[in-house]
Design an enzyme around this catalytic site. Structure first.
Site, mmCIF file in Angstrom:
data_model
loop_
_atom_site.group_PDB
_atom_site.id
_atom_site.type_symbol
_atom_site.label_atom_id
_atom_site.label_comp_id
_atom_site.label_asym_id
_atom_site.label_seq_id
_atom_site.Cartn_x
_atom_site.Cartn_y
_atom_site.Cartn_z
ATOM 1 N N ASP A 33 -27.800 -65.684 -16.957
ATOM 2 C CA ASP A 33 -28.284 -66.628 -17.965
ATOM 3 C C ASP A 33 -29.554 -67.335 -17.488
ATOM 4 O O ASP A 33 -30.478 -67.571 -18.279
ATOM 5 C CB ASP A 33 -27.197 -67.679 -18.268
ATOM 6 C CG ASP A 33 -26.031 -67.095 -19.044
ATOM 7 O OD1 ASP A 33 -26.155 -65.941 -19.509
ATOM 8 O OD2 ASP A 33 -24.999 -67.777 -19.180
ATOM 9 N N ALA A 34 -29.601 -67.656 -16.200
ATOM 10 C CA ALA A 34 -30.776 -68.349 -15.656
ATOM 11 C C ALA A 34 -32.020 -67.474 -15.749
ATOM 12 O O ALA A 34 -33.115 -67.958 -16.081
ATOM 13 C CB ALA A 34 -30.513 -68.751 -14.202
ATOM 14 N N PHE A 36 -32.486 -65.056 -17.928
ATOM 15 C CA PHE A 36 -32.846 -64.968 -19.345
ATOM 16 C C PHE A 36 -33.591 -66.223 -19.796
ATOM 17 O O PHE A 36 -34.602 -66.154 -20.503
ATOM 18 C CB PHE A 36 -31.576 -64.767 -20.189
ATOM 19 C CG PHE A 36 -31.845 -64.716 -21.663
ATOM 20 C CD1 PHE A 36 -32.273 -63.536 -22.260
ATOM 21 C CD2 PHE A 36 -31.697 -65.851 -22.463
ATOM 22 C CE1 PHE A 36 -32.528 -63.481 -23.617
ATOM 23 C CE2 PHE A 36 -31.958 -65.805 -23.822
ATOM 24 C CZ PHE A 36 -32.383 -64.611 -24.390
ATOM 25 N N LYS A 113 -22.299 -25.857 -33.433
ATOM 26 C CA LYS A 113 -22.775 -26.681 -34.542
ATOM 27 C C LYS A 113 -21.840 -27.885 -34.650
ATOM 28 O O LYS A 113 -20.743 -27.806 -35.201
ATOM 29 C CB LYS A 113 -22.787 -25.891 -35.846
ATOM 30 C CG LYS A 113 -23.494 -26.624 -36.983
ATOM 31 C CD LYS A 113 -23.610 -25.747 -38.221
ATOM 32 C CE LYS A 113 -24.421 -26.441 -39.287
ATOM 33 N NZ LYS A 113 -23.837 -27.731 -39.712
ATOM 34 N N GLU A 171 -27.298 -34.927 -32.886
ATOM 35 C CA GLU A 171 -26.147 -35.117 -33.763
ATOM 36 C C GLU A 171 -25.279 -36.232 -33.201
ATOM 37 O O GLU A 171 -24.863 -36.194 -32.034
ATOM 38 C CB GLU A 171 -25.334 -33.824 -33.843
ATOM 39 C CG GLU A 171 -24.509 -33.683 -35.081
ATOM 40 C CD GLU A 171 -25.309 -33.187 -36.286
ATOM 41 O OE1 GLU A 171 -24.770 -33.278 -37.405
ATOM 42 O OE2 GLU A 171 -26.442 -32.713 -36.106
ATOM 43 N N LYS A 287 -30.465 -19.451 -32.384
ATOM 44 C CA LYS A 287 -31.905 -19.669 -32.436
ATOM 45 C C LYS A 287 -32.624 -18.614 -31.606
ATOM 46 O O LYS A 287 -32.114 -18.189 -30.564
ATOM 47 C CB LYS A 287 -32.261 -21.052 -31.870
ATOM 48 C CG LYS A 287 -31.610 -22.221 -32.571
ATOM 49 C CD LYS A 287 -31.934 -23.535 -31.857
ATOM 50 C CE LYS A 287 -31.278 -24.726 -32.561
ATOM 51 N NZ LYS A 287 -31.496 -25.999 -31.843
ATOM 52 N N CYS A 408 22.315 -26.032 -50.639
ATOM 53 C CA CYS A 408 23.781 -26.003 -50.546
ATOM 54 C C CYS A 408 24.429 -27.181 -51.253
ATOM 55 O O CYS A 408 25.663 -27.309 -51.247
ATOM 56 C CB CYS A 408 24.222 -25.953 -49.082
ATOM 57 S SG CYS A 408 23.939 -27.494 -48.174
#
Length: 673
Positions: A33-34, A36, A113, A171, A287, A408
């Site tokens: 934090d410091a 940041f 794929k 993907e 390909k 049955c």
């Protein structure tokens, strides 16, 4: 100074936003934090000194936690093409012929794929600056914040040769295991379930709040290149090697094939093993490997001529639910099933699909007359996933479970309190139960008796050749001649008759655990049967064991132990053992009696194909040598035996640090080395 200040403010703004994203969205801060606060303080000081450079959306003006995806539209630098599809070998041959006629193709690259959501990732000077969906191929939606939550995707490229600019196509998918876990959590919370992993991945990527996306275990694999500067590739396979070197998640499941035969072998292999892959696939992409040849072949208006998608038969389709009926299984369980308009799924035409039980029907909200979504995975019976509610007309009606057995007429009831399944209690003479038990005896899961399939089971009972399973091993040529099923048109013995008698003789020497499975004792499947066989060694010892002795065995437990005790308490059940013993069926675990217990106490999971063992024989071998074959990897697993084309169990073993061995090492363990 103004130029330097502008550059530093831009740099600080990007760095602070990245740290805010890691803190507020990913819940994984990388600075204190410091530290940041120091960055924010520096930015605010520069903006105060140069107020003309203060932007309305500067981090210094807000709290930093309001990340939201707006799905703004942007153009791809280079158009994202689709792929043309083929659905059988003949259509693939036509594509091969056209490609080879127009170009000197040396090799093809085959890859899976992935059934996911197409994505276009833009990296500029090594930084991920934008992620777009495919959209219409020219313009896609901006999902950058959501894509950045995917743990396996780098925000910054690594390596020594960072391109100035590169569009990477890939993907986004949700692994099957993560999908199942998510649906279980949703079910427990009483929330609607996702129909399939692809829908879940798409829904997760389209969340306005990236924190929701971050809570889903999305993954991504890259498989193509769009626009690029500062990097070049000689072939598709060369591109994958360089993308991997940049830290991008490329697939390991591709192969450069030199011939059509190799391509077809790759397609067939993954058709057989498609459910061993950690994510869903719906085919194979082929390909041309050489980029020079790709350029020569070019494109149509929508797709490259140098690539084709070989699509496997669909596993999820819709059809009309005509009725809901019930079937009675070999242990008396009454199971509702959907009777539908015929539809082709996973390569076969089906009219029936399981619905499990009354509670499941109500949970899924299925009504008779609905258009329903059905799915078929592997070799299992198709399952109804749910209704297409938008197609309801108002004429649909709810299913009501019958109160009496349809075969049955016995009154149906739950055997144990709280059981969601209802059963027919007429276990001995219910035609449905008897027919299913006879059929199961001949199945591969039990004694694997050639010819003794469903039609043969029906013939044996309908023509009164047998009265129950006790008579199976007393069959003779004379008795079988009473049924047309076993005769030729001229009335003489047919091949089915000869084959069945030979198969019955062979089945007499099957391992004890298979005989146990063939008895249709409730809850006793292959795993429990192998544990019983290994620990007691004979049918006689199992029949005389107490509940405590049975339950204490690893892989058995109280429920199975009680079922075994109850089964042996019934006179006509014991008569089956008596008749089979008289006919010569082995009731002693002779196979493992003299074998060294070199795998004693070891739990072993097998994944992939082995050279010296089938799926059944490897389990038998492990059990016979004192080990325990298991179907799932856990921290308690001692070894994972890996064969050809292993599935997701290998990745799980690596994740848990379980020892991985090959077939050669397994054979050494068998020999006590």
């Amino acid at each position: 100074m103004s130029t330097q200040a502008r550059h530093r403010i831009t740099e600080l703004t990007q760095e602070i936003r990245d740290h805010q994203f890691k803190y507020y969205v990913l819940d994984a801060p990388t600075i204190t934090d410091a530290q940041f606060d120091a960055l924010l303080k520096e930015l605010a000081a520069l903006e105060a000194k140069h107020p003309e450079l203060l932007e309305p959306d500067s981090p210094s003006l807000g709290v930093g936690g309001g990340f939201s995806t707006t799905f703004d539209q942007h153009d791809h630098i280079e158009k994202m093409m689709s792929l043309d599809n083929v659905f059988d070998d003949a259509e693939l041959d036509t594509w091969f012929e056209r490609v080879e006629k127009e170009s000197a193709v040396g090799a093809f690259l085959c890859e899976l794929k992935v059934d996911g959501l197409a994505i276009n990732l833009l990296y500029e000077n090594g930084q991920l600056t934008r992620a777009l969906t495919r959209g219409n191929g020219t313009t896609g939606e901006d999902v950058t914040l959501n894509v950045k939550t995917i743990k396996g995707l780098p925000h910054t490229l690594s390596g020594n040769n960072i391109p100035v600019l590169i569009e990477v196509r890939g993907e986004v998918f949700l692994p099957v295991a993560a999908f199942n876990q998510l649906n279980e959590e949703l079910e427990e919370a009483g929330k609607p379930l996702f129909a399939n992993p692809r829908n879940c991945a798409a829904g997760s990527l389209r969340q306005k709040d990236p924190r929701i996306t971050a809570s889903r275990a999305l993954d991504v694999v890259v498989h193509g290149i769009g626009a690029c500067e500062g990097i070049s590739f000689a072939s598709q396979s060369d591109a994958y090697a360089k993308l991997k070197a940049l830290g991008l998640p490329t697939s390991t499941r591709f192969k450069v094939c030199k011939s059509r035969a190799e391509v077809l072998a790759f397609i067939e292999n993954y058709n057989l093993h498609r459910h061993d892959v950690e994510h869903e696939i719906d085919g194979v992409v082929i390909k041309v490997d050489s980029l020079a040849e790709q350029e020569k072949l070019g494109f149509t208006s929508r797709a490259p001529k140098w690539a084709i998608a070989y699509k496997y038969p669909p596993e999820e389709v819709t059809t009309k639910l005509l009725d809901i009926r019930v079937s009675v299984g070999r242990t008396g369980r009454v199971t509702p099933f959907a009777f539908m308009e015929p539809v082709k799924v996973a390569g076969s035409t089906v009219t029936n699909a399981t619905l499990h039980n009354q509670e499941e029907i109500e949970r899924k909200g299925v009504l008779i007359g609905d258009v329903v979504i059905i799915r078929k995975a592997g070799d299992v019976i198709p399952e109804v996933l749910g209704p297409v509610r938008d197609k309801r007309t108002g004429s649909e009606k709810a299913f009501v479970m019958p109160t009496h057995c349809p075969e049955c007429a016995s009154e149906l009831r739950a055997i144990t309190e709280g059981d969601v399944d209802i059963r027919c209690p007429n276990t001995r003479s219910c035609p449905a139960q008897l027919r299913e038990r006879i059929y199961y005896i001949g199945s591969r899961a039990a004694l694997d008796i050639d010819v003794l399939g469903y039609e043969a089971a029906v013939a044996l009972l309908t023509d009164s050749i047998i009265t129950d399973e006790a008579d199976i091993f007393n069959l003779s040529e004379k008795s079988l001649m009473k049924s047309q099923f076993f005769l030729k048109k001229d009335g003489t013995a047919g091949k089915n008759l000869e084959k069945l008698l030979a198969a019955l003789e062979e089945a007499k020497s099957r391992p004890l655990w298979r005989t146990l499975v063939a008895l249709s004792i409730r809850h006793v499947g292959p795993t429990a049967a192998q544990a019983l066989s290994t620990n007691f060694g004979s049918m006689d010892a199992i029949s005389k064991a107490s509940v405590t002795e049975l339950a204490d065995i690893d892989g058995v437990g109280e429920v199975i132990a009680q079922s075994v005790i109850e089964w042996f308490e019934i006179d006509w059940h014991r008569n089956i053992i008596t008749q089979w013993t008289k006919a010569g069926v082995a009731m002693v675990n002779a196979k493992g009696a003299d074998l060294p217990q070199t795998l004693g106490g070891l739990t072993i999971v097998v994944t992939g194909g082995l050279e010296n063992f089938t799926r059944d024989s490897i389990a038998e071998t492990i059990t016979a040598h004192g080990g325990k074959p298991s179907s799932s990897v856990s921290a308690k697993t001692d070894y994972v035996l890996v064969g050809a084309d292993p599935g997701s169990k290998l990745a799980k073993a690596q994740e848990l640090g379980v020892k991985i061995i090959d077939e050669a090492r397994f054979l050494e363990l068998l020999a006590g080395k």
